[in-house]
Structures are given as C-alpha cells and as structure tokens.
Design a protein around this motif. Sequence first.
Motif, PDB file in Angstrom:
ATOM      1  N   ALA A   1       0.633  -1.200   0.216  1.00  0.00           N
ATOM      2  CA  ALA A   1      -0.429   0.085   0.047  1.00  0.00           C
ATOM      3  C   ALA A   1       1.279   1.240   0.152  1.00  0.00           C
ATOM      4  O   ALA A   1       0.114   2.039   0.436  1.00  0.00           O
ATOM      5  N   GLY A   2       2.571   0.984   0.332  1.00  0.00           N
ATOM      6  CA  GLY A   2       3.040   2.333   0.047  1.00  0.00           C
ATOM      7  C   GLY A   2       3.418   3.362   1.448  1.00  0.00           C
ATOM      8  O   GLY A   2       3.613   4.000   1.564  1.00  0.00           O
ATOM      9  N   TRP A   3       2.545   2.208   2.546  1.00  0.00           N
ATOM     10  CA  TRP A   3       2.682   3.056   3.816  1.00  0.00           C
ATOM     11  C   TRP A   3       4.177   2.845   4.234  1.00  0.00           C
ATOM     12  O   TRP A   3       4.613   3.065   5.443  1.00  0.00           O
ATOM     13  N   LEU A   4       5.476   1.983   4.251  1.00  0.00           N
ATOM     14  CA  LEU A   4       6.105   1.717   4.531  1.00  0.00           C
ATOM     15  C   LEU A   4       6.837   1.360   3.294  1.00  0.00           C
ATOM     16  O   LEU A   4       6.996   0.700   2.500  1.00  0.00           O
ATOM     17  N   PRO A   5       8.760   1.683   3.187  1.00  0.00           N
ATOM     18  CA  PRO A   5       8.969   1.078   2.033  1.00  0.00           C
ATOM     19  C   PRO A   5       9.892  -0.169   2.888  1.00  0.00           C
ATOM     20  O   PRO A   5       8.932  -1.007   3.212  1.00  0.00           O
ATOM     21  N   ARG A   6       9.732  -1.119   1.183  1.00  0.00           N
ATOM     22  CA  ARG A   6      10.210  -2.364   1.198  1.00  0.00           C
ATOM     23  C   ARG A   6      11.435  -2.894   1.841  1.00  0.00           C
ATOM     24  O   ARG A   6      11.052  -3.859   2.337  1.00  0.00           O
ATOM     25  N   SER A   7      12.318  -2.083   1.808  1.00  0.00           N
ATOM     26  CA  SER A   7      13.328  -2.584   3.169  1.00  0.00           C
ATOM     27  C   SER A   7      12.412  -2.880   4.276  1.00  0.00           C
ATOM     28  O   SER A   7      14.002  -2.846   5.300  1.00  0.00           O
TER      29      SER A   7
END
Lengths: 255, 321
Positions: free
Chosen positions: B243-249
Amino acid sequence: MTIAVILEQVPDVVEELEIAPSGTDLDRDTVTYVLNEYDDHALEEALLLAEASGDTVVAIGIETTGEIDQALYTALAKGAHRAIKLVGDFEGSWLSTRATAELLVPVLRDLAPQLVLTGVQAPDDLDGQLAPTLAALLDWPHASVVIGTEFANGHVRARKELWGGMTLTVEFVPPAVLGIQAARQAPRYVPVSRVRQVMREATIEEIEVALPPHASITVERLYVPEASGQAELLTGSPAEIADRILELLRTRGLL
Amino acid sequence: MGQRIVVLVEHLAGEATDVTYELLGLARRIANADGAVVEAVVLGEAVGHLAERLPADRVLLLEHPSLHFLAPEPAARALAHVLGSTPPRLTIVPNTSLGMDVAAWVATRLGWPLISYCRALEHRDGRWVATAQLFGGKILADVPLGDEPSVVAILAGAFSADAVEPGSPGTIERVAAPAELEQLRSRVVALERPEAADVDITRAEKIVAVGRGIESKDNVELAEQLAQALGAVLAASRPLVDAGWLPRSRQVGKSGLKVKPKLYMALGISGAPEHLEGMKDAELIIAVNKDPKAPIFTVADYGAVADLFDVAEALLERLEG
C-alpha cells in the motif's frame, strides 16, 4: 491490443471458515466471498499498462460463487473495457487450478491478448498457481511474483521478486502470462455509485463453457490445524496488558 | 515409495539456498524409509561446483547460458526436459519464487498431479500423504500421493535441513540442454539487489511490526512512536508495504526480509504463512490482535487478544510518562 485479466472470487480468510460435512470442502453456504486480493493487483497493473499504451483491458471471471458479476462490474467501473463471464455447471464448486486453466485456455486463444495477468496465487489454489498453469497450456512464456510491468519496444518487461529484496527483470516477446504479486500502486478505489452506474449501463458478455477431462488431485480431508505452539495469553484491560508486556521486557533485559 | 526422488536445487550467485538443503533432507528421510534414491537436479550456468558437493545419490546437471539466473521460462522448460525423459516417482520443488515459476508449469506440461504449499509429507497406512496449507494457513488439506509420478511444492522452513547427512557426493550425470532453450521468448535483463536502506531490520535487536490491523497510513505514526519509545525499529507485513505506507526495506516475510531479533512485537498482524516464514525465529514474540484465532498466536510466546491501538497507547503512556 488486448490485456486480459483473470479475476477470481475466493473465500474471505478474515472470516470464520467452516468445513462441509463431506470433510473435503468448505461449507460454501457459510462462506463470504471477496475478490482475490492478488487479482485486484493484477487488474490495477493491467489498467496502468493500458493507460500508458492505449491497449484494451478485458476482465474475465468464471462463475463459481454466484457473485463474480460484482468483481467484473467493479473492474469495468475502474476502467476495464470489456468483461467476460464463463458460465457452466460450476456454481458452488471448488475448481482446481488445472480445471480453471482448462476452462480459460480456449477463451484466451480466441481473445489472443498480448498479455494475461492474474494474481500470483489464491488462497485455495492447492494444485499450484494459475499463471504458470495457463502458460504451460498456452505455451507462452511466463513469470510469477511480479511487482511491476512495462511495455518497451514491442516487448513486455516484468520485475519479478526473488527474496531478500532482490528482483529479476525479465523481458518477454508477447504474448506472455504474468502472476502479479503487487501492482506498482495500490489498487484504485472506485465509489459504489460508480459501480451501480456501470451495472445499469454496461453488459457482461457470457460464454458457456464445459470442463474437458484433466489431471487432478484428490483431497482426502480438510481440517483446522492444531496449534503447533500457543502463545501464553496476556489478559485484562489494555493497561494491564501493557504493564505485563513491560514487565516481560524488563525481566529479559530488553528495556 | 521406491525408485527415485528428485529435488530441484535452488541457487543464486553460486550458492544453494537454505531451502535446497531442507528438501534434500526430506528426500533423504523418504528414501531411507522407502528404499528410494535421492537425485538432485542442478540447472544453471557454470554450476558444476554445486553439483560436486550436494548430498544426493546422483546429481543431474544441466548447464546453459539461459539458466544463469534460473529465470522462469528456461528453468521450467529445462526441468520438464530432465524429468520427462525418465519420470521419477516424486519430484520435490521449493514453494518459493522459483518454485512458483516451475512447479505448476512442469506438472501441467507433463500431465502429473501437483500439490502445492506442502508443510508435511508423511507415510500413513502404506502410502504417502502430503499436507498442504490453504486459506492463509487457516485450513490444512491432506492429499494422498497416487501411483503416478507426482510433484510436491514444499514451503520453506517446513522441514529441517539437519536431516541432510554429510557424505561423499553422488555421481554427476550431465544432461544435454534441449533445443527449446535456444528458442526462448524471454530473457533476463537485470538482477537488482536492494539499495542500502535507512534501517537494516535484519540487524535490529528489537522490532515493532505492524500489519493490516493498523487500518490506515495515519495510524502508522502511533506504531513508529511506540517503536522509538522501545528503542526498536518499525517493520511491517506485506500489505502495508504494497500500500506504500512503509518502504520495502521494512517488509518482513517470504519475499521480504528474514529477521531474528531479541524482541518481535507484532501489532495487528494475523500471521499469514508468508509472514511467519520471515519472523518465527525471533527470540521473544509478543502479538496483539483482535482475532483470537489469528495464526500469529501459534508462533508467539505471548499474545493479547485486544485492540492494538488501546494496548499501544497504554504502552506509550507508560514508556513516555
């Protein structure tokens, strides 16, 4: 050109799931169905591609739940150009992935899309995932766990996740089949009023299909797993739970 | 079961992955019980060194430039070529990013049954029964293997790698590449490794992880405050990252990162199998979730069936008070 998106209604795993007396299927009368969340991402990715390329998006679903119309009308409301429903003697059935693919292949051959997108997996795909199964039957190249696509010089590029944050970018000569893990952006929202409007104005095309003989597996038993381990429960008010958590952390030198 | 049990070797950058050894251990257990031989299939380019040290009775080695990264199309075609010439009784494939590309493709192409998402394979009443997990891990399915060649896709971490007995490597048999590898309609353009992240969650001693239960992007701030107050780093399950709320890292799980902190506090995470795979080895797992049947409670040491917001706020009050 055409981008086909396969949509499936699946049991909502957030709800309680009850097993039918037969012991080999869910009690379908008690199941709440939702669109497979990965299929929603596949639709979003298809719409993003089409917006960039001017291609046509065709949403395709098989009527197994009595509720696929909702998913197809929603796809139209989001921007899909056509919706096709495959109907036959399947309502209330748990179709295997192989059976689903067998039903879809003749329709896809007729449609001759440049790309087929579908969710990377579904909660009920016991005998494998749909994208590679379709690819094997169609003899088209494929990739699973895809998190982004683009058209480039007549080719399709797909970013496939490996693990640990690594990705592999694969370039395809279309047609190809991709199992989408996540679209480049979260699936778009469409207001219910817009879906209702589409239901009044648009038509879902129907195609009657029959299942050819195919290899299958036999489910002997479905059951709820016994907990391999179970957490020690912290009970009480939120304040009491917080106190207990902090006590645990202090005891272990974590605070 | 008898005859041959074949394991597909998953590798990257010249090294076999952990799941490969888990599958070889499983194959060895079956073979020991049933008088079968264990064979490993190594597909790749310049991977002879791998074949030389695998604990299998026989290694089938197929090398071709298109197999350098085990990309979907060449890997599937090569495996079908190796298996189709002399069908083994059982083929074991990892249920990973690679396995998802090849298992269903190969089984469909060869007309064999496939059982995916397997977490157990047991001998019962004179036959082998695979147990697969469905519906996000809420339901299990027992599927007996028939007499025909079968493929099973095994979840990473379902079996221990300890069962692999060190011993002299088996014989290596080179398999000629099929002509179809010269006529592929796909090619790998790039392998990308993750960029250096702001925070390396794999090195964090304490992690506060949030899942769908956090409900909205705005609420992530509360979890961040709690993480800071605990001296922890914030991580998330897949849906929040998508959802783009936190980065994939910050993503924990099968296709994200595997973590092993001293503390893993899971807030509003139901515990899908893909997530559990990335965090179940944490030393102390505390889960807060409103659903008493959430699978996260099966791996947590301590659990609270409660509203995560109420508990998080109570924790913050005490830590900052």
